[in-house]
Motif scaffolding. Structure first.
Motif: not given
Lengths: 380, 380
Positions: B88-100
Motif C-alpha cells: 500500500i502507498a499511503p496516498d491510496k488509503l483514502d480510496r481504500v477507506i471509501a471502499l470499506r
C-alpha cells in the motif's frame, strides 16, 4: 483548472512536459526548414489531438496515422489530410471509404498487386476512388517493394486501371533505429531518399504521375541534409523522445517530454532495491535499450521535479511493482527514498509506454501543477 | 446477439474461448478440493467481471486485485471480499477507506513499519479500521519481510496498537515462474507454505490473531499437495494460461484461452516473412519465453479456428506490424496465407497481452460466432 497536482494524482500516471514537446517540435521544424519537403508528423506516439495541435501552432495539418481509430478520432478534430502508414487489409476498406466520404483525404499504403486489386475493386464498387502509396523497402527492415522490382509497375497499373488512384511512394528507414553515429544516421537518411526517389522515377518513366514521395523516421528526419525529390517527411517519436533515441544520439535525456510517475512502496536494503507501485503495466515491457551500448533497464529514475538520481534505474518489473536499483558497476549510492516518495521514470520507448495509459497529465518543467489532462486515442 | 463474427471484427482484437476458461477453472478447483484452503482468484489477468463470474458459477466470491481501479469496478459488480495484493502507498488509503465504507472488506498489504504507521493513522483519523496482511518473502523475488525478521512483530504492533487491524500474512512464490520440473514446482509450493506459516506462528506466539494465511501463484497452486496452515490460495494467470505457463509445464498449448486475431497484409518471400496488422500494440512487448528453453518469439500462430501452423511464430513486431516466420532450425514450410487471411497469435504472457486491449470477443472452440463482448477494467 482544478486538476490535482503531480504530488496528488493517483500513481502510476503519465506526466507530460508541454514545453519540452514544443521545443522538440520547433527543433525539427527548424532542421527541415529550407529542405523543400513538408513535415507530416506521425501521431502514433502521442495519439493525442492536443499534442498534435502543438505541432501546428494550435491548428491542424498533414498527419500520419497507424490505425483507423486514430484517423477517425483526428478527423473528428478537423485533421483531414491523413496517411494511414500500415499496409492496408482489404477488410478495412469500408472504414477508409467512410472517412473519404466524410471529406478526409485518407491515403492508404500497400506493397502488393493483391492489395492493389482489392483497393481498386472497393473503389469501383463504392464509387469512391481510394488513393494509395506504394511502400518501398529501403533497408530490409519490414515490408515494402524493393527498388527495381517490376512488381511496382504491376501495383501501379492495378490501381490506376482498376479505378483507384496512385498517389505516390512511401518508405521508412526502420534500420536507422540501430545507427549509432551521425554519419550512419545521415547515410540512412540518404538511402531512404534514394530508394523512394528511384521508385518514383521508375513510375514516372512508365507514364504515372507521382505527386507524393514520402520518407522519414525520427532518426533520419533529424539527420537528413538533402531532400531532393522527396515531397514530405514523416517522424513520430520526436514529439516525446525517449531513452532509445537518446542512446543513438538523436536527442539528450533533457529532451524527454514523457515520464511515468510512481510511488515508493517499500525497500529491500539487503538486495539494494527500492520497490514502487509502477510495474510493466505502467512502463510497458519495452526494453529497447537492452540492445544498445548503454542498457537503461526499464528506465532512468528522476525525482518528481525531473532531476535524475545518479545511476538509479528501474531494473525490474512485475505487473504492478517496479524495482529501482543502482546501475550495475556504478559507485553511486542508493538514494534514501522513504515510503510515499514519488519519482519519475524516463522510458525506453515513449510509444510503448504511452500506450499503457489513457491520458496525459500536462505540466511544465519546475512545476508540480497539472495544467490539463489530455486523452489518448485507443484501440483500432 | 448481433455481434460481428471472428472473421468480421476489425483486427487486431482479442478472442477468448469461454469453454477453455471454464475448463481451466474447473481443473484448479478440482486440484485444490480437499486441501482445506479457499481459492481467491487474482483478477489482474482478465480484469473482467464476466470472466470472474465464470470462476464462481455465475456468482461472486473472494478475489485478489492488483489495482484499486479493479477493486472499485468489482465492488460495483458485487464482489465485496477483496485483497489488494500490492504494497500500500499511503496516498491510496483514502480510496481504500471509501471502499470499506461502501461495505467492501478490502484488505491491504504491507511489509514495513512505515506503512503500518500510515495505515494505523488513517484508520484512527477516519474512524475506519483498515485490515492489513503482512507480505512475506518466500524466495527473494520481490518485496516482503523475511521469515524470522523481527520487523514482522514491529509491523503487527504498529497496526494493532495504532487502530488498524492485523488480518494475517501473504506470500507469493514469484520464482516459481522459473521452475521447470514438477518436483521444482512442488518444492516452490512447499517453500511458499512454510514461509507463510512460519511467520503466522511467530505472530501467534507474540499474542496476535492471524486469521488469514494466504499463499499462491498459478504454478504453485497447481503443484501444491499440502496446504496445512494456509487458509487461502491465490492464482490469476490460470484462467487464460499462456506460452510461459506451457513452457514450465503447468498447462498444454490447448489450454490457452486467449489469442490475438490479426490479418495478413503482405509477404516477403525473399526473407521468409508474412506481415500482419498485429504488432506489439496488440501483443505487448512481453517476450517471457525468451528466458525459457523454447523461445516462442512473440507467440505461436494458429489459424482462425485455433489449429496451430507447424512451427510458425510471430518472430518480430513493430507498433502495428507483426512478422510471422518459421521457427529457426525448423524444416516446416512457410504456409501460403494470402493477403486478408486471419490468424490467431497465442501469447507469451496473457496478463500483458490482454492489457493491450479494452475488451474480449468471446467465442467457443470450433465456432467463429462471437457470443459476447466483455470489457476490461483499465487504469489505476
Amino acid at each position: 483548472m482544478g486538476h490535482e497536482a503531480l504530488d496528488r494524482v493517483a500513481t502510476p500516471f503519465l506526466a507530460l512536459d508541454r514545453s519540452v514537446v514544443e521545443a522538440n517540435a520547433a527543433r525539427l521544424r527548424a532542421h527541415l526548414d529550407g529542405l523543400g519537403a513538408v513535415l507530416r508528423p506521425h501521431v502514433k506516439t502521442a495519439k493525442s489531438v492536443e499534442v498534435a495541435r502543438l505541432l501546428f501552432d494550435g491548428g491542424v495539418g498533414p498527419i500520419t496515422v497507424s490505425t483507423l481509430a486514430e484517423a477517425e478520432a483526428f478527423a473528428d478534430a478537423g485533421f483531414t489530410d491523413v496517411v494511414y502508414a500500415v499496409g492496408i487489409a482489404p477488410d478495412k476498406l469500408d472504414r477508409v471509404i467512410a472517412l473519404r466520404r466524410r471529406g478526409v483525404d485518407l491515403v492508404v499504403l500497400l506493397d502488393s498487386a493483391a492489395q492493389a486489386v482489392e483497393v481498386a475493386r472497393a473503389s469501383r464498387e463504392r464509387g469512391v476512388p481510394v488513393p494509395a502509396l506504394v511502400e518501398v523497402d529501403c533497408d530490409g527492415h519490414r515490408g515494402g517493394v524493393l527498388p527495381g522490382d517490376p512488381a511496382v509497375l504491376a501495383i501501379a497499373e492495378a490501381l490506376v486501371s482498376g479505378g483507384a488512384e496512385l498517389r505516390g511512394v512511401l518508405t521508412h528507414a526502420g534500420e536507422s533505429y540501430f545507427a549509432y553515429t551521425p554519419e550512419a544516421l545521415t547515410a540512412a537518411a540518404e538511402a531512404e531518399r534514394l530508394a523512394a526517389v528511384r521508385v518514383a522515377e521508375d513510375l514516372r518513366a512508365a507514364g504515372h504521375e507521382v505527386p507524393v514521395v514520402s520518407v522519414g523516421s525520427t532518426p533520419t528526419a533529424h539527420a537528413v541534409t538533402d531532400l531532393t525529390g522527396a515531397t514530405e517527411v514523416r517522424a513520430g517519436n520526436y514529439v516525446f523522445f525517449d531513452l532509445v533515441m537518446a542512446g543513438i544520439g538523436v536527442c539528450r535525456v533533457d529532451d524527454l517530454a514523457l515520464s511515468v510517475v510512481t510511488t515508493v512502496i517499500g525497500h529491500r536494503p539487503d538486495k539494494g532495491w527500492i520497490m514502487t507501485d509502477g510495474g510493466w503495466m505502467a512502463t510497458s515491457r519495452d526494453r529497447g535499450t537492452a540492445r544498445q551500448p548503454v542498457d537503461q533497464g526499464y528506465g532512468l529514475v528522476a525525482d518528481l521535479d525531473g532531476t535524475p538520481y545518479p545511476d538509479l534505474l528501474m531494473t525490474d518489473a512485475s505487473q504492478e511493482h517496479g524495482t529501482l536499483s543502482v546501475r550495475p558497476g556504478s559507485a553511486a549510492a542508493l538514494p534514501d527514498l522513504p515510503v510515499g516518495t514519488r519519482v519519475r521514470v524516463l522510458p525506453n520507448h515513449a510509444c510503448a509506454t504511452a500506450a499503457q495509459h489513457d491520458r496525459y497529465h500536462v505540466t511544465s518543467p519546475g512545476s508540480r501543477a497539472v495544467e490539463a489532462v489530455w486523452p489518448r486515442v485507443r484501440g483500432w
